[in-house]
Design a protein around this motif. Structure first.
Motif, short mmCIF file in Angstrom:
data_model
loop_
_atom_site.label_atom_id
_atom_site.label_comp_id
_atom_site.label_asym_id
_atom_site.label_seq_id
_atom_site.Cartn_x
_atom_site.Cartn_y
_atom_site.Cartn_z
N UNK A 4 33.29 3.81 19.47
CA UNK A 4 31.98 4.24 18.99
C UNK A 4 32.01 5.74 18.78
N UNK A 5 31.68 6.18 17.56
CA UNK A 5 31.49 7.60 17.30
C UNK A 5 30.07 7.96 17.75
N UNK A 6 29.95 9.01 18.54
CA UNK A 6 28.66 9.38 19.13
C UNK A 6 28.35 10.83 18.76
N UNK A 7 27.10 11.09 18.42
CA UNK A 7 26.72 12.45 18.04
C UNK A 7 25.28 12.71 18.45
N UNK A 8 25.03 13.94 18.89
CA UNK A 8 23.66 14.43 19.04
C UNK A 8 23.46 15.51 17.97
N UNK A 9 22.36 15.43 17.25
CA UNK A 9 22.12 16.37 16.15
C UNK A 9 20.73 16.98 16.28
N UNK B 99 25.37 18.44 13.77
CA UNK B 99 25.83 18.05 15.10
C UNK B 99 25.77 19.21 16.09
N UNK B 100 25.29 18.91 17.28
CA UNK B 100 25.33 19.88 18.38
C UNK B 100 26.22 19.36 19.50
N UNK C 189 24.41 1.97 4.68
CA UNK C 189 23.02 2.33 4.42
C UNK C 189 22.63 3.58 5.20
N UNK C 190 23.04 3.65 6.46
CA UNK C 190 22.74 4.83 7.27
C UNK C 190 23.39 6.07 6.68
N UNK C 191 24.63 5.93 6.25
CA UNK C 191 25.35 7.04 5.61
C UNK C 191 24.62 7.49 4.35
N UNK D 174 30.53 12.46 9.75
CA UNK D 174 29.61 12.07 8.67
C UNK D 174 28.93 10.74 8.96
N UNK D 175 29.69 9.79 9.51
CA UNK D 175 29.14 8.46 9.70
C UNK D 175 28.23 8.39 10.91
N UNK D 176 28.60 9.09 11.98
CA UNK D 176 27.70 9.14 13.14
C UNK D 176 26.44 9.93 12.80
N UNK D 177 26.57 10.97 11.98
CA UNK D 177 25.38 11.69 11.51
C UNK D 177 24.48 10.78 10.71
N UNK D 178 25.07 9.82 9.99
CA UNK D 178 24.25 8.84 9.28
C UNK D 178 23.39 8.04 10.24
#
Length: 402
Positions: free
Chosen positions: A93-98, A104-105, A192-194, A365-369
């Motif tokens: 799982x790619x995980x991101x907090x933005x 991304x932060x 779709x999210x992307x 890019x995809x996790x940001x989506x």
């Protein structure tokens, strides 16, 4: 994020117009906003006052104006809250907090040992406080969580109707995660999210009609039509890789034969390259190295996939007529060896001039989506979830709750 007012009211519509103007064009004075949108100054003042009170917009520095006036611009406060995005893949799982502009932060990747829905929900819930801690913003607010994954998604029920890769049918993943982490959770097909992220803050920011092509483990193509993501009647729009490439050909993961993605996805390219070379240890980095060195087998194989996808994409362009095509996914990292044949085939087969094809290959890019599923609610008013302080965020697993 909690939104004021009935969504059908004029003020709610004005709010959407103002926020999207600020998103697209940056800081504007109240007078500028009224002129550009065509609203009365009073209507703009009322909405901006609400947004200032909620912290979604802030006032900037006054700027010189005519007759000595110094209009005060307002702009979106993208630091107002954090959004968490999870991009589910078969084994990780790619995980991101933005922030609210999907910048991304904090980012991390966690392994996915299995696909049991409760176990996946436990993993995602447990990762939220780790991301928040990594972001280093303990006093920030959490606007929500977005989850993207390959599959057919029921947008209204935020459930996975079907995912071949996860072997899921009718799994209410968003509800499972929301029960563990008490903030709004949204679920969407990964392409779709992307596309939503590209529309809000990416290469499609200035376009109301675009196609978003993804060539990775699979092949898909999301469509934004008149500013809205097109999901289709059953949430299955965009499954471009399951269009026919060869009658009775290779078996696809969907159970049918001859699908485009069974031949020309990134995984299919690698499989064909391994078959051609007799080496099972070759992966994407080795393919890029072979292309850079001018290896004829690799070059011909990748060019063939580019041409085949470009030809199929021309059919879609002739039907939907997008302004621009954004291309992402692992295959984009193959560069011009893949993109030039794709563009040439697209240009040769489109009815009119082919739209520009813009590659996007950025980290996260995809996790940001997935995080954009949270951010978009500020701009389209599809949801009325609550925002919670991270300090009071409750994360509990099914085991600890038992």
């Amino acid at each position: 994020m909690k939104l004021k007012g009935d969504q059908t009211t004029a003020r709610a519509m004005n709010r959407r117009l103002i926020l999207n103007l600020l998103r697209r064009e940056g800081p504007r004075s109240r007078a500028d906003i009224a002129t550009v949108i065509g609203l009365s100054p009073a209507a703009v003042t009322f909405v901006v006052a609400d947004l200032l009170e909620e912290g979604i917009v802030v006032e900037g520095q006054a700027v010189p104006g005519p007759a000595g006036r110094r209009p005060i611009p307002v702009e979106i406060n993208y630091q107002h809250a954090l959004a968490v995005g999870f991009k589910l893949m078969v084994d990780s799982v790619e995980c991101v907090a933005t922030d609210l502009a999907t910048n991304p932060v904090a980012a991390m990747r966690v392994g996915l040992a299995g696909h049991d829905p409760d176990d996946v929900a436990d993993l995602l819930a447990g990762t939220v406080p780790e991301l928040v801690k990594l972001a280093g913003r303990p006093k920030a607010r959490l606007a929500g969580i977005g989850i993207s994954m390959p599959g057919v998604i029921n947008h209204e029920q935020t459930a996975c109707v079907r995912s071949h890769r996860f072997q899921w049918d009718n799994v209410p993943l968003a509800s499972l995660v929301a029960a563990r982490v008490h903030v709004p959770v949204w679920l969407e097909d990964d392409t779709n999210a992307y596309a939503i992220a590209q529309q809000l803050f990416g290469l499609g920011r200035q376009h109301r009609n675009m196609a978003v092509l993804a060539v990775g483990v699979g092949i898909s193509c999301a469509l934004v039509i008149d500013g809205k993501l097109y999901r289709g009647a059953n949430g299955a729009a965009g499954k471009f890789g399951h269009t026919l490439f060869e009658e009775g050909g290779r078996l696809c993961e969907c159970g049918k034969r001859g699908c485009l993605m069974a031949y020309h996805s990134e995984l299919s390219m690698l499989r064909r390259w391994r078959e051609a070379t007799g080496r099972e240890d070759l992966g994407l980095p080795e393919l890029r190295t072979a292309l850079a060195s001018g290896d004829a087998t690799a070059t011909d194989l990748v060019a063939h996939s580019g041409r085949s996808i470009g030809t199929a994409l021309a059919n879609l362009v002739n039907i939907t007529d997008p302004e621009v095509i954004v291309a992402g996914g692992e295959a984009v990292s193959l560069g011009d060896h893949f993109l030039i044949p794709l563009r040439e085939a697209l240009a040769a087969r489109t009815f009119r001039t082919a739209p520009p094809l813009l590659p996007d290959w950025e980290d996260n890019s995809w996790a940001r989506g997935a995080a954009a599923l949270v951010t978009q609610k500020i701009f389209d008013f599809e949801s009325s979830g609550g925002v919670t302080d991270i300090a009071t965020l409750g994360v509990r697993s099914s085991t600890s709750a038992a």
